[in-house]
Motif scaffolding. Sequence first.
Motif, PDB file in Angstrom:
ATOM      1  N   LEU A   7       9.404   4.647  -3.602  1.00 37.04           N
ATOM      2  CA  LEU A   7       8.354   3.843  -2.972  1.00 37.04           C
ATOM      3  C   LEU A   7       7.017   4.557  -3.050  1.00 37.04           C
ATOM      4  CD1 LEU A   7       7.926   1.232  -1.223  1.00 37.04           C
ATOM      5  CD2 LEU A   7       8.249   2.697   0.779  1.00 37.04           C
ATOM      6  N   ILE A   9       2.533   4.285  -2.268  1.00 31.79           N
ATOM      7  CA  ILE A   9       1.614   3.750  -1.263  1.00 31.79           C
ATOM      8  C   ILE A   9       1.145   2.346  -1.641  1.00 31.79           C
ATOM      9  CG2 ILE A   9      -0.638   4.085  -0.163  1.00 31.79           C
ATOM     10  CD1 ILE A   9      -0.178   7.096  -0.408  1.00 31.79           C
ATOM     11  N   GLN A  11       2.754   0.019  -3.123  1.00 31.51           N
ATOM     12  CA  GLN A  11       3.770  -0.963  -2.752  1.00 31.51           C
ATOM     13  C   GLN A  11       3.779  -1.211  -1.249  1.00 31.51           C
ATOM     14  OE1 GLN A  11       7.019   1.081  -4.498  1.00 31.51           O
ATOM     15  NE2 GLN A  11       6.664   0.263  -6.553  1.00 31.51           N
ATOM     16  N   LEU A  12       3.575  -0.148  -0.461  1.00 35.92           N
ATOM     17  CA  LEU A  12       3.479  -0.319   0.992  1.00 35.92           C
ATOM     18  C   LEU A  12       2.301  -1.212   1.352  1.00 35.92           C
ATOM     19  CD1 LEU A  12       4.214   3.137   2.674  1.00 35.92           C
ATOM     20  CD2 LEU A  12       5.529   1.028   2.880  1.00 35.92           C
ATOM     21  N   ARG A  13       1.186  -1.016   0.652  1.00 32.26           N
ATOM     22  CA  ARG A  13      -0.012  -1.820   0.929  1.00 32.26           C
ATOM     23  C   ARG A  13       0.236  -3.285   0.567  1.00 32.26           C
ATOM     24  NH1 ARG A  13      -3.959  -2.977   4.094  1.00 32.26           N
ATOM     25  NH2 ARG A  13      -6.008  -3.227   3.168  1.00 32.26           N
ATOM     26  N   GLN A  16       2.339  -4.699   3.322  1.00 31.17           N
ATOM     27  CA  GLN A  16       1.546  -4.909   4.536  1.00 31.17           C
ATOM     28  C   GLN A  16       0.672  -6.157   4.416  1.00 31.17           C
ATOM     29  OE1 GLN A  16      -1.943  -2.457   5.226  1.00 31.17           O
ATOM     30  NE2 GLN A  16      -1.372  -2.181   7.374  1.00 31.17           N
ATOM     31  N   LEU A  45       9.797  -3.951  -4.755  1.00 32.29           N
ATOM     32  CA  LEU A  45      10.139  -3.858  -3.334  1.00 32.29           C
ATOM     33  C   LEU A  45      11.448  -4.571  -3.041  1.00 32.29           C
ATOM     34  CD1 LEU A  45       6.581  -4.500  -1.841  1.00 32.29           C
ATOM     35  CD2 LEU A  45       7.948  -2.452  -1.421  1.00 32.29           C
ATOM     36  N   VAL A  74       5.601  -0.461   8.831  1.00 29.79           N
ATOM     37  CA  VAL A  74       4.708  -0.360   7.674  1.00 29.79           C
ATOM     38  C   VAL A  74       3.273  -0.138   8.123  1.00 29.79           C
ATOM     39  CG1 VAL A  74       3.729  -1.650   5.735  1.00 29.79           C
ATOM     40  CG2 VAL A  74       6.190  -1.710   6.152  1.00 29.79           C
ATOM     41  N   ILE A  78       0.992   3.250   7.168  1.00 33.13           N
ATOM     42  CA  ILE A  78      -0.309   3.190   6.477  1.00 33.13           C
ATOM     43  C   ILE A  78      -1.414   3.740   7.363  1.00 33.13           C
ATOM     44  CG2 ILE A  78      -2.049   1.581   5.592  1.00 33.13           C
ATOM     45  CD1 ILE A  78       0.188  -0.048   4.384  1.00 33.13           C
TER      46      ILE A  78
END
Length: 305
Positions: A7, A9, A11-13, A16, A45, A74, A78
């Motif tokens: 994973l 950042i 992909q996290l964004r 989110q 994801l 999440v 972030i």
Amino acid sequence: MSGINRLDIKQLRVLQLLLQERNVSRVANVMGLTQQAVSEQLRKLRGMFDDQLFIRTSNGVVPTPLAESLEAQVNQVIQDIEALFSDRTFEPSTLEGVFHITASDYALMTVLPALLDAVNKAAPHLKIIVRDFESDALNKLMLTGEVDLAISFPHFIPETCPSMFLFHEQHVCVVSKHSPLAGQQLSIEALAPHPQLIISPSRANLKGSHDHWFGEKGLRRNVVMSIPSFSAAPSIIGESHLACFLPSRLLPNDHLAKVELDELPPCFDVIAAWHQRSSNSPILKWMLAFMHEMFVEPQALEQTR
């Protein structure tokens, strides 16, 4: 390979923003990516979490229960990552860049004059752009970064936006200083049939914010004119026979006189609002603290959504 190694950042964004906006094209616009690139990150994801995460609909995407359960975590991850890069020695006098404000006609007259003067003195290198208030487009403008802060009434702010209470305001009834009603005491029953002007900045119609208040008392007010601007109201009222409800902070005015009513409409709030994606912005935090100090009375409670 463990999940943390797969994973990144970005992909996290994506995750989110999809949870917030529920629309692939809007997320692509915010991140400066193509829709195809966002869809590719979503594909990865889905593989990592072994879940669809978002189901496409005609209006965008809908999160699965698993995706919804991840939102708080999440957001926190972030926020913690952004904190790693935050400026620990925030100094307004060295601030540069451009800060975008949108304000209702009322806020332009009552909030911004003192605020902009104080901000310019504290942060002389920070440039400020104030734009017209577009309530229908406000969420999109804040999402895309075209607006950093909105100052208006709660009714015109999207419910998804965080906000900060500034102060209570009260409408009062005014007429031309030459009107026979100037300075008179009047019941709302007597006022209702009198020709009235309303200010309707977002809709060109004859529906006023106090129609419901009159209606609750079994009264129908006689609205005969609508204009889009508070700033133009005093001159128009001053040359007419019309009555009007104006916010008290716009008075006194040389063109106008108050009518003392036996009852006043309910108070309303003035707030500052922003998009949740900007909540950790150091400049926004400083601006909000500045406004809180200037406008929020010590006994008032700060109200946020």
